[in-house]
Design a protein around this motif. Structure first.
Motif: not given
Length: 179
Positions: A46-53
């Motif tokens: 899971l990426p972080h920060p997590y954006a709508q993209s």
């Protein structure tokens, strides 16, 4: 593997939840819930920060791709997390999940994961794997509750938790283990 995934249901209903194909309508809440250090710190992909993209990329390119079969977890039509199977050509599919922090400790993770395990068994999967950071006792307990057994501990194999102490688990349907 492709033929067996065709036997997985597009949606699953449990007592309290609906597991369904991730859609772009889920992305706004997905981004809010996934953009959480507590979730990021225990997941390897899971990426972080997590954006709508990031949510849009997940829905359009990963959720039902060649290496993933995921479901959005809905509670009263509201997105609360994701559960799915990470698919491999040469080893058992791996169960994975995450819930937004406001929904922890209410049994939703167990309910969703149990439903996916049952769907995988019904679809013809013989074995499932799972892993969690050794320090993530809540996830390890959830996996044990739904029928997984520990196989070994070792370094995390990939992503942001590569090298971190990880507990690996397995559920073999052929050996009579069920949820």
């Amino acid at each position: 593997m492709d033929s067996i995934t065709k036997n997985l249901p597009a949606s699953i209903e449990t007592d309290r939840l609906v597991l369904t194909t991730p859609t772009l309508a889920h992305v706004p809440e997905m981004a809010v819930l996934a953009n959480n250090e507590a979730i990021y710190s225990v997941l390897s992909r899971l990426p972080h920060p997590y954006a709508q993209s990031d949510g849009k990329f997940f829905v359009e390119s990963i959720a039902r791709g060649d290496s993933e079969f995921a479901w959005s977890i809905l509670l009263q039509d509201k997105f609360i997390g994701v559960v799915g199977l990470h698919l491999f050509a040469d080893k058992p599919a791996e169960l994975g999940y995450w819930l937004g922090e406001p929904h922890w400790g209410m049994g939703y993770g167990s309910e969703a994961a149990s439903a996916v395990v049952a769907a995988a068994r019904n679809a013809g999967f013989v074995t499932l794997s799972a892993c969690a950071l050794t320090t993530n006792t809540a996830s390890l307990n959830l996996l044990r509750r739904i029928g997984f057994s520990q196989t070994h501990q070792g370094p995390g194999p990939q992503g942001t938790n590569a090298g971190a102490p990880t507990t690996f688990m397995r559920l073999d349907f052929a050996n009579g283990e069920t949820t």
